[in-house]
Design an enzyme around this catalytic site. Structure first.
Site, PDB file in Angstrom:
ATOM      1  N   THR A   1      60.236  -0.123   8.773  1.00  0.00           N
ATOM      2  CA  THR A   1      61.153   0.975   8.427  1.00  0.00           C
ATOM      3  C   THR A   1      62.414   0.404   7.805  1.00  0.00           C
ATOM      4  OG1 THR A   1      62.210   1.110  10.612  1.00  0.00           O
ATOM      5  CG2 THR A   1      60.188   2.393  10.285  1.00  0.00           C
TER       6      THR A   1
ATOM      7  N   ARG B   1      75.748  48.350  11.156  1.00  0.00           N
ATOM      8  CA  ARG B   1      76.075  47.150  11.933  1.00  0.00           C
ATOM      9  C   ARG B   1      76.455  46.003  10.996  1.00  0.00           C
ATOM     10  NH1 ARG B   1      70.258  44.376  13.822  1.00  0.00           N
ATOM     11  NH2 ARG B   1      69.378  44.289  11.723  1.00  0.00           N
TER      12      ARG B   1
ATOM     13  N   HIS C   1      74.203  37.592  16.014  1.00  0.00           N
ATOM     14  CA  HIS C   1      74.659  38.901  16.478  1.00  0.00           C
ATOM     15  C   HIS C   1      76.183  38.998  16.538  1.00  0.00           C
ATOM     16  CE1 HIS C   1      70.496  39.530  17.474  1.00  0.00           C
ATOM     17  NE2 HIS C   1      70.499  38.604  18.412  1.00  0.00           N
TER      18      HIS C   1
ATOM     19  N   LYS D   1      61.593   5.771   8.243  1.00  0.00           N
ATOM     20  CA  LYS D   1      63.010   5.631   8.547  1.00  0.00           C
ATOM     21  C   LYS D   1      63.676   6.976   8.321  1.00  0.00           C
ATOM     22  CE  LYS D   1      65.581   1.982   9.286  1.00  0.00           C
ATOM     23  NZ  LYS D   1      65.233   1.123  10.432  1.00  0.00           N
TER      24      LYS D   1
ATOM     25  N   GLN E   1      64.273  41.670   8.691  1.00  0.00           N
ATOM     26  CA  GLN E   1      62.964  41.388   8.100  1.00  0.00           C
ATOM     27  C   GLN E   1      62.896  41.884   6.657  1.00  0.00           C
ATOM     28  OE1 GLN E   1      63.405  42.249  11.283  1.00  0.00           O
ATOM     29  NE2 GLN E   1      61.710  41.585  12.602  1.00  0.00           N
TER      30      GLN E   1
END
Lengths: 296, 296, 296, 296
Positions: free
Chosen positions: C57, C175, C246, C12, C218
């Protein structure tokens, strides 16, 4: 100065009703999302918490399900009128009601070339809607559709617009035109073959989008509404809300590649939003038909 | 103890590509959502921020658009294979790639009984998908569909389940069965007529859902997969994820009304979720075919 | 060739549980979304529709609610372990269970400078999660958080990446870096002060995102995981999935305006998607801990 | 009968603007979703596709970004007024404009007990909104908030409501009350310290929800609006839309368990929807302030 209580409404939103008709082996399915709201003398609940007039939203929900059993669903406009009038008729202090319904379509699954009698797949092509508004003895029906996503790969221009300091968009004589149509049309009366009107208006909206050479999405919108009004004297006005779902040509020149209207980026946000009304000049007054209807 | 860098991948997700083919007046539209991800020697970017190996995700996006122009799209499995192999072929340190594609269908708008050559409406009936995985010289293709919403108004039971202290559900010999099918099937090779396989497998999934008298959603799932495997030797296994979209019969007895499988409440949450695999016992090993594929 | 039944699970999904503890005037609220799934001998349900082994369920849902009353909720990892072990202990043919929980936070509403004892507002800052997997006598706990949206307005670069024919992105020494962190960490055992670990790991993830000068998303990801492992010996590995949300500098030069890292467009799609694992080299084997966990 | 063009507007929706102010090491972030729409003489675009009056929605988008650079953002009401007046001032045929803004909050990430100067996490607690409407020389400002999710675990009753054939709900003297507040308040003028008003009105909404013993969600709504009006003479009226997010006590008696207001099921659909207006009796006329604002 005193503080007062102004415009208000309350009800149950998004009652999910599925009704199966089993009077033959070929079952029918009706799949609705029903929202109800009431207006009237509800001041005491707000100012002192006296609920003697508050028809519980749970009761409203129960009524939707019970009416489906007692009277069937049928055309959603009729179902909405019956529900709305019940609330204003049965409770003295309820003077107005609005019933908003979305209907989800189902196609029969084809098996060996024949439609299956009790197996269905959810249809695409937008959702049918209606908004029924009751005010005392009066009733208005505004029906429509939403999420009807359409696209033309040519036959659309956008040129001749004014340029100011902040204008960088170029003229475009051949662009993709794509939108997700929300249309709502106000019927003049309530004695209408709703399903027949709906089916034909939907056809007209699709066809007129397809065939109209578009100089602006505004022009397409107006043309679509005009075609509906010319064919359907039972309709007083059509309101449309059409996002311009931009498809931008990707600049492939940095990679030494041409892109002659081939490769596009389908953007999410922002999007243009074009909204307009096409109406008969002799249509009866709209009254409360558009009250609380999302729009413009 | 030392800290090390483990499994990883990176790429550009949800590149929305629409390609129009205009080689005749009857335009073709291809509408994709493409996600790319790369594996390989990317440790330096993580540990010291040296990006000499990091093929920019912006470059990956550009490649999707450029390839659509250079080679066309065609069958999404071929498009995915071409993209994936490009990344592993062109960059020494990229040893693996996965390309995930959703394809949105469009129907031609009918005008006066004929399909319009350049006007389309978005199709319903689920979304076609593929996941192409490249690992060095090897390639796997897992194709499928998602959001295929289906419903049977009879021909479904659920009885004979075990009862413990927490069981209150009654046995049901005639219930609504509804689900939104996500199916993924692994192809044995890559030399396949993808479109033909897809179209027929989709048909089989729909038909087998429709015709199978269901004693459990589990049984329906298995039957659907089995039918696919029996008809399609090019398929090694089928994995399905099928939510049980519960439709509960509304208890109308407090209102003095019967409800003989007529009026249902379509629930949102919670929902059952049935997931299973049907496979050939002689199928080749799956290798990395299912790596990073959402499932079970 | 024969057709066989492979990997499967069912249960469920999305049981919405709110538990109020009223043992003092200062109420406690616990707000969970619980999904359960079982593994074991369920072949007969699939192949012949025999449900003798199918713990409904609906029963699974009831168990979630009943256990909340019988044992309380407490730390979600403990609640998941109790539920999972119940299913494998009480049903001979159930050999495995997975309990996935999201916990929504609530802040007390401040009134006159003091926290209100029973009025709450929904907290931001991401959702706490856990995935508890039981396989026979073994148990694994993978906890985490999702939708933790963070942004740095400086201290992020992306330079030095390789350039090929399809590269058009420029080097960027300053940035915006924004992401919505999904992190999952695998605990080595099950004798853990879960709340204490969670709170401190969440703090470390936020702080390490903030303070690390980023040469690549990263690198930020790795640093965040490394900091967690260094401070938390009870954690074997951390897996993170971080979309690069972005923010593009808007080119205002057509309007004769500068834009020195001031005005940005926050894009929706496509987005970079960086996924990686940071682990101890001496961590015990993960076993089934990551089975069916969405990821990479 | 003739067909005519009625109410309309068009513009650019959901321009996502993030502005960073870097005049010290402690950066400021402003994160907006801006939608613009224009009214005026646009008939020719609709009827004949003449775009000479159609200020391109792309130009509207550019203007949003350019104005952020030229004038800064500041309080969103001021930003909206500046944008709206620009469109009506600079284009003769544009007689009206509406600027709708959502502002997303960001908290500074705490590091070692101090707020970080340039790292942020997305705040919870609802979204600030404004709708600025310009009509020739007139301007109206309707500000508000949305998605402010709150819950009380006691101090809420619902009794004394009328009972008809379809009423099955029991009286409840101690229930959970939960809602996601959307509130909009109309300011009397435009010379207002918007941020100060917003902050205090938000505080009042939260506190009044918390402290008011509720006999109905309607009463809570009214009380919240009344408290705002009593403290803020610059506000003419408050409109609120509050879904009743039902939390149903789970019936555990089939399992031999009590449930004294401990264990609840948080339902999705249907939900009650309570909408109402609290206003000053001497407030100036609303004019076009509420035009096209979703509501009731």
């Amino acid at each position: 100065m005193a503080i007062t209580f102004g415009d208000n409404q309350y009800g149950k939103a998004e009652v999910r009703l599925v009704k199966i008709t089993r009077d033959s082996d070929r079952h029918q399915i009706e799949d609705l999302n029903v929202s109800t709201s009431l207006r009237g003398d509800f001041a005491a609940a707000h100012t002192v918490g006296d609920n003697a007039h508050v028809v519980a939203t749970d009761t409203q929900k129960n009524t939707v399900y019970a009416f489906a059993q007692q009277y069937g669903v049928g055309q959603i406009e009729d179902f909405g009128l019956r529900l709305g009038r019940h609330f204003t008729d049965d409770f003295d202090w309820v003077t107005g009601a609005q019933i908003r319904i979305e209907e989800y379509g189902w196609d029969r699954i084809p098996v060996d070339g024949a439609d299956h009698p009790h197996a269905f797949s959810r249809a695409g092509g937008g959702t049918r809607t209606t908004v029924v508004t009751i005010d005392g003895p009066q009733a208005w029906v505004v029906s429509g559709l939403t999420d009807l996503t359409v696209l033309k790969s040519t036959g659309s221009e956008f040129t001749g617009f004014p340029r100011d300091r902040y204008t960088s968009l170029g003229e475009d004589r051949d662009r993709i035109l794509a939108t997700a149509v929300t249309a709502r049309w106000r019927y003049i009366g309530t004695d209408v073959d709703w399903d027949k009107s709906y089916t034909d208006i939907r056809r007209i909206l699709l066809e007129s989008f397809a065939v109209k050479h578009s100089l602006a999405l505004q022009q397409t919108l107006y043309y679509m509404g005009e075609q509906v009004l010319q064919a359907h004297p039972e309709v007083a006005e059509v309101r449309m809300s059409m996002p311009n779902k931009h498809h931008f040509l990707v600049d492939l020149s940095p990679f030494g590649l041409p892109n002659d209207r081939e490769v596009y980026y389908a953007a999410d946000r922002p999007y243009g939003l074009i909204e307009g009304t096409v109406m008969r000049d002799d249509a009866p007054d709209a009254g409360r038909a558009w009250q609380a209807v999302p729009g413009f």
